[in-house]
Design a protein around this motif. Structure first.
Motif, PDB file in Angstrom:
ATOM      1  N   CYS A   1       0.841  -1.194   0.000  1.00 31.51           N
ATOM      2  CA  CYS A   1       0.000   0.000   0.000  1.00 31.51           C
ATOM      3  C   CYS A   1       0.877   1.246   0.000  1.00 31.51           C
ATOM      4  N   SER A   2       0.340   2.336  -0.489  1.00 35.97           N
ATOM      5  CA  SER A   2       0.962   3.655  -0.391  1.00 35.97           C
ATOM      6  C   SER A   2       0.150   4.420   0.630  1.00 35.97           C
ATOM      7  N   VAL A   3       0.813   4.911   1.680  1.00 32.73           N
ATOM      8  CA  VAL A   3       0.071   5.538   2.776  1.00 32.73           C
ATOM      9  C   VAL A   3       0.761   6.802   3.260  1.00 32.73           C
ATOM     10  N   ALA A   4      -0.006   7.606   3.974  1.00 28.69           N
ATOM     11  CA  ALA A   4       0.512   8.789   4.651  1.00 28.69           C
ATOM     12  C   ALA A   4       1.257   8.328   5.906  1.00 28.69           C
ATOM     13  N   PRO A   5       2.119   9.186   6.458  1.00 28.36           N
ATOM     14  CA  PRO A   5       2.880   8.803   7.660  1.00 28.36           C
ATOM     15  C   PRO A   5       2.007   8.331   8.831  1.00 28.36           C
ATOM     16  N   ALA A   6       0.848   8.931   9.044  1.00 29.87           N
ATOM     17  CA  ALA A   6      -0.011   8.501  10.159  1.00 29.87           C
ATOM     18  C   ALA A   6      -0.491   7.067   9.957  1.00 29.87           C
ATOM     19  N   MET A   7      -0.856   6.715   8.736  1.00 33.15           N
ATOM     20  CA  MET A   7      -1.303   5.356   8.458  1.00 33.15           C
ATOM     21  C   MET A   7      -0.127   4.386   8.508  1.00 33.15           C
ATOM     22  N   GLU A   8       1.065   4.853   8.159  1.00 32.51           N
ATOM     23  CA  GLU A   8       2.254   4.004   8.270  1.00 32.51           C
ATOM     24  C   GLU A   8       2.448   3.548   9.714  1.00 32.51           C
TER      25      GLU A   8
END
Length: 162
Positions: free
Chosen positions: A133-140
């Motif tokens: 997945c490609s995610v924002a830092p918070a979702m990482e």
């Protein structure tokens, strides 16, 4: 007259709701839960830079190009969806992955921890070797707890602005 001990019952509203994971594999299932998925997806898609719309996801799911998995509760008058995952297969020359296109809901950290083993088991049955997945830092930070590791940093250049 004698005294009796009577256990105090919890009101139904205080008992925790039970959610179950389900793959929305037919138009009937998609349509049953879709209205409850839309707010979660709209919030998620805000940060996706216009890659797709809620309507794109609905159409792709009906065509079998994307898969919808939800954590839902059917106890009320209307079904409640607390988590929605949108996934699609990606075929590489050496193996197949499942790409998480979108993930939205409430209490993500808890629900991912609870249902992720089921998602992984289903993906393995489908012949998938990895999930990406490609995610924002918070979702990482949330997904790192489910076993995801940073492999790439994704960059984009908007050719319409060059």
């Amino acid at each position: 007259m004698t005294l009796q001990v009577v256990e105090k019952q919890k009101p139904e509203s205080l008992e925790p709701k039970r959610y179950e994971a389900i793959l929305l594999s037919t138009q009937q299932l998609i349509d049953k839960y879709w209205a409850q998925c839309v707010p979660h997806l709209e919030k998620c898609l805000e940060g996706m830079h216009g890659e797709c719309t809620v309507e794109d996801i609905y159409t792709s799911a009906l065509q079998g190009q994307m898969y919808l998995l939800v954590a839902k509760n059917d106890d009320g008058e209307l079904p409640e969806v607390k988590l929605v995952l949108v996934m699609q297969l990606v075929y590489y020359p050496r193996y197949t992955t499942m790409n998480v296109v979108a993930m939205g809901g409430t209490d993500l950290r808890h629900l991912i921890k609870k249902f992720w083993p089921d998602v992984c088991g289903w993906a393995r049955i489908c012949g998938v070797k990895q999930i990406e997945c490609s995610v924002a830092p918070a979702m990482e930070r949330i997904l790192s707890g489910a076993g995801f590791e940073r492999k790439y940093v994704q960059l984009k250049q908007d050719l319409m602005e060059v």
